[in-house]
Design an enzyme around this catalytic site. Structure first.
Site, short mmCIF file in Angstrom:
data_model
loop_
_atom_site.label_atom_id
_atom_site.label_comp_id
_atom_site.label_asym_id
_atom_site.label_seq_id
_atom_site.Cartn_x
_atom_site.Cartn_y
_atom_site.Cartn_z
N THR A 47 108.04 34.29 -64.09
CA THR A 47 106.64 34.65 -63.98
C THR A 47 105.82 33.68 -64.81
O THR A 47 106.33 33.05 -65.75
CB THR A 47 106.41 36.12 -64.39
OG1 THR A 47 107.02 36.35 -65.66
CG2 THR A 47 107.00 37.08 -63.37
N THR A 50 105.53 33.18 -68.92
CA THR A 50 106.89 33.03 -69.44
C THR A 50 107.49 31.70 -69.00
O THR A 50 108.06 30.96 -69.82
CB THR A 50 107.76 34.21 -68.98
OG1 THR A 50 107.17 35.43 -69.42
CG2 THR A 50 109.17 34.10 -69.53
N SER A 67 101.60 35.30 -63.11
CA SER A 67 101.91 36.19 -64.23
C SER A 67 102.24 37.57 -63.68
O SER A 67 101.76 37.94 -62.60
CB SER A 67 100.72 36.28 -65.18
OG SER A 67 100.52 35.04 -65.83
N ASP A 93 109.87 45.21 -72.66
CA ASP A 93 109.49 45.88 -73.90
C ASP A 93 109.35 47.37 -73.62
O ASP A 93 108.35 47.79 -73.04
CB ASP A 93 108.16 45.30 -74.41
CG ASP A 93 107.68 45.98 -75.68
OD1 ASP A 93 108.42 46.81 -76.25
OD2 ASP A 93 106.56 45.67 -76.10
N HIS A 100 101.01 46.89 -65.26
CA HIS A 100 101.68 46.63 -63.99
C HIS A 100 103.06 47.28 -63.94
O HIS A 100 103.95 46.82 -63.23
CB HIS A 100 101.75 45.12 -63.72
CG HIS A 100 102.56 44.37 -64.73
ND1 HIS A 100 102.18 44.21 -66.04
CD2 HIS A 100 103.75 43.73 -64.61
CE1 HIS A 100 103.11 43.51 -66.68
NE2 HIS A 100 104.06 43.21 -65.83
N ASP A 103 104.88 47.65 -60.67
CA ASP A 103 105.47 46.40 -60.17
C ASP A 103 106.82 46.14 -60.83
O ASP A 103 107.77 45.68 -60.18
CB ASP A 103 104.54 45.22 -60.44
CG ASP A 103 103.20 45.35 -59.75
OD1 ASP A 103 103.12 46.06 -58.74
OD2 ASP A 103 102.24 44.74 -60.24
N ARG A 109 114.07 48.14 -58.95
CA ARG A 109 114.62 48.82 -57.78
C ARG A 109 115.16 47.81 -56.77
O ARG A 109 116.27 47.96 -56.25
CB ARG A 109 113.56 49.70 -57.13
CG ARG A 109 114.04 50.46 -55.93
CD ARG A 109 112.88 51.24 -55.26
NE ARG A 109 113.23 51.55 -53.92
CZ ARG A 109 113.23 50.70 -52.88
NH1 ARG A 109 112.87 49.46 -53.07
NH2 ARG A 109 113.58 51.08 -51.69
#
Length: 158
Positions: A47, A50, A67, A93, A100, A103, A109
């Protein structure tokens, strides 16, 4: 009638997604530095923020998507569905709410549905990256989605 599952192969060169919540970005960057020799042998993505931070700080080439809060987690999930990501390292975290969060849950999942190895913390990532399976192809069984679609179309079409 086709089988309920099909065999997919995760190749020797893995396509690895690297993701971290804000409070875990430094930890993921350190982990990437510690595992640079292994990671450099694989195709990396992540993302937005990161990916950029890992590239800037480690010189590993990490293809960046959006992001997380701007759809990056969903982009990674879509790449899993397309068969273009084989392995996910997501330092999440658990103590901070993320706007989000739906998401993130969707990404977790979809990784489960497609039987994709996924580490949510350093200990799991260490075990995964040090596995003998990192250096060889790996066959795993995934639900035969085409059969599922065919069955649903036949059932709902009546």
């Amino acid at each position: 009638m086709s089988a309920d599952y099909i065999t997919m192969t995760i190749p020797k060169q893995k396509r690895i997604a690297l993701i971290a919540h804000d409070a875990k970005k430094e930890e993921l960057i350190r982990w990437c530095e510690d595992n640079r020799n292994i990671l450099s042998q694989h195709e990396l993505c992540g993302t937005g923020t990161t990916a950029r931070m890992i590239t800037d700080r480690t010189n590993l080439q990490v293809k960046g998507y959006n992001s997380g809060p701007l759809g990056g987690d969903q982009q990674i999930g879509a790449k899993i569905v397309e068969g273009r990501i084989d392995f996910v390292v997501f330092f999440s975290d658990p103590l901070t709410a993320a706007p989000h969060d739906p998401d993130v849950k969707a990404l977790l999942r979809i990784a489960q549905v497609y039987d994709i190895p996924m580490a949510n913390n350093k200990a799991t990532a260490d075990f995964m990256i040090q596995s003998k399976l990192m250096d060889e192809p790996y066959d795993h069984k995934v639900i035969n989605f085409q059969k599922n679609i065919d069955n649903r179309a036949n059932t709902l079409g009546k």
